[in-house]
Design a protein around this motif. Sequence first.
Motif, PDB file in Angstrom:
ATOM      1  N   LYS A   1      77.241  75.109 133.061  1.00  0.00           N
ATOM      2  CA  LYS A   1      77.885  73.830 133.388  1.00  0.00           C
ATOM      3  C   LYS A   1      77.323  73.374 134.722  1.00  0.00           C
ATOM      4  CE  LYS A   1      82.031  74.214 130.703  1.00  0.00           C
ATOM      5  NZ  LYS A   1      81.762  73.266 129.678  1.00  0.00           N
TER       6      LYS A   1
ATOM      7  N   ILE B   1      77.331  71.487 137.866  1.00  0.00           N
ATOM      8  CA  ILE B   1      78.429  70.967 138.679  1.00  0.00           C
ATOM      9  C   ILE B   1      77.972  69.876 139.634  1.00  0.00           C
ATOM     10  CG2 ILE B   1      80.186  71.617 140.375  1.00  0.00           C
ATOM     11  CD1 ILE B   1      80.798  73.143 137.990  1.00  0.00           C
ATOM     12  N   ASN B   2      76.849  70.099 140.315  1.00  0.00           N
ATOM     13  CA  ASN B   2      76.440  69.183 141.375  1.00  0.00           C
ATOM     14  C   ASN B   2      74.930  69.010 141.354  1.00  0.00           C
ATOM     15  OD1 ASN B   2      76.501  67.561 143.633  1.00  0.00           O
ATOM     16  ND2 ASN B   2      76.702  69.252 145.072  1.00  0.00           N
TER      17      ASN B   2
ATOM     18  N   GLY C   1      75.482  75.185 139.451  1.00  0.00           N
ATOM     19  CA  GLY C   1      76.501  75.193 138.414  1.00  0.00           C
ATOM     20  C   GLY C   1      76.995  76.590 138.102  1.00  0.00           C
TER      21      GLY C   1
ATOM     22  N   ARG D   1      75.506  65.468 128.046  1.00  0.00           N
ATOM     23  CA  ARG D   1      76.634  65.018 128.861  1.00  0.00           C
ATOM     24  C   ARG D   1      76.723  63.507 128.782  1.00  0.00           C
ATOM     25  NH1 ARG D   1      75.171  63.074 134.357  1.00  0.00           N
ATOM     26  NH2 ARG D   1      72.926  63.226 134.524  1.00  0.00           N
TER      27      ARG D   1
ATOM     28  N   VAL E   1      79.798  66.026 133.380  1.00  0.00           N
ATOM     29  CA  VAL E   1      79.270  67.373 133.619  1.00  0.00           C
ATOM     30  C   VAL E   1      78.322  67.733 132.479  1.00  0.00           C
ATOM     31  CG1 VAL E   1      79.892  69.813 133.759  1.00  0.00           C
ATOM     32  CG2 VAL E   1      81.317  68.107 134.885  1.00  0.00           C
TER      33      VAL E   1
ATOM     34  N   THR F   1      76.656  70.183 130.063  1.00  0.00           N
ATOM     35  CA  THR F   1      76.871  71.504 129.477  1.00  0.00           C
ATOM     36  C   THR F   1      75.654  71.835 128.639  1.00  0.00           C
ATOM     37  OG1 THR F   1      79.253  71.176 129.411  1.00  0.00           O
ATOM     38  CG2 THR F   1      78.359  72.889 127.995  1.00  0.00           C
TER      39      THR F   1
END
Length: 160
Positions: free
Chosen positions: A50, A52-53, A61, A144, A149, A151
């Motif tokens: 995942k 995240i940023n 992630g 996504r 997010v 995935t």
Amino acid sequence: MLSRRVLGGTSAVAMTVGLLPAAAVGSSRSNRDISEARTVTNHKLSETRKLINIAGTGAVGLVDGRIGARSVHGAFRDVGQFTNSGTEIDRGTEFDNRGSRSFVQHLDLAVNNGRVSVTGTGTWTGGTGAYRHARGSFKLSGGRPIRGVLTSHLKGSISY
């Protein structure tokens, strides 16, 4: 005359020993080399990442999945380089409580109906801890919403 026979006998023995296989004569491996020999095992890999940023060309992630029979939970970071429109090469590292695994992945990105889809392939290029000398390959797919997010799912194998 006695000295000639001893010399002749020694030469015959030396010639005979020279013709024997190396294992019969002796081995150059020490006990230390044998005890430090590592066992390489190929493991199936199934992970979910995942993202995240994203900061600049880098990403961080979370990673959850399995390597062989063992569950893995950790994090990843990578740095990407766009090679042309819609393709990217990432170099990064995954981390968990057993060590780290380095990778290089080649990704194809597409935007369709407000969604970003990602597909690609990657290779394991080394690691630390339990994953020292990691090698193997994986396929990656995911997606996504444009502002959501990412995935992605990895399937492949890893040897260490």
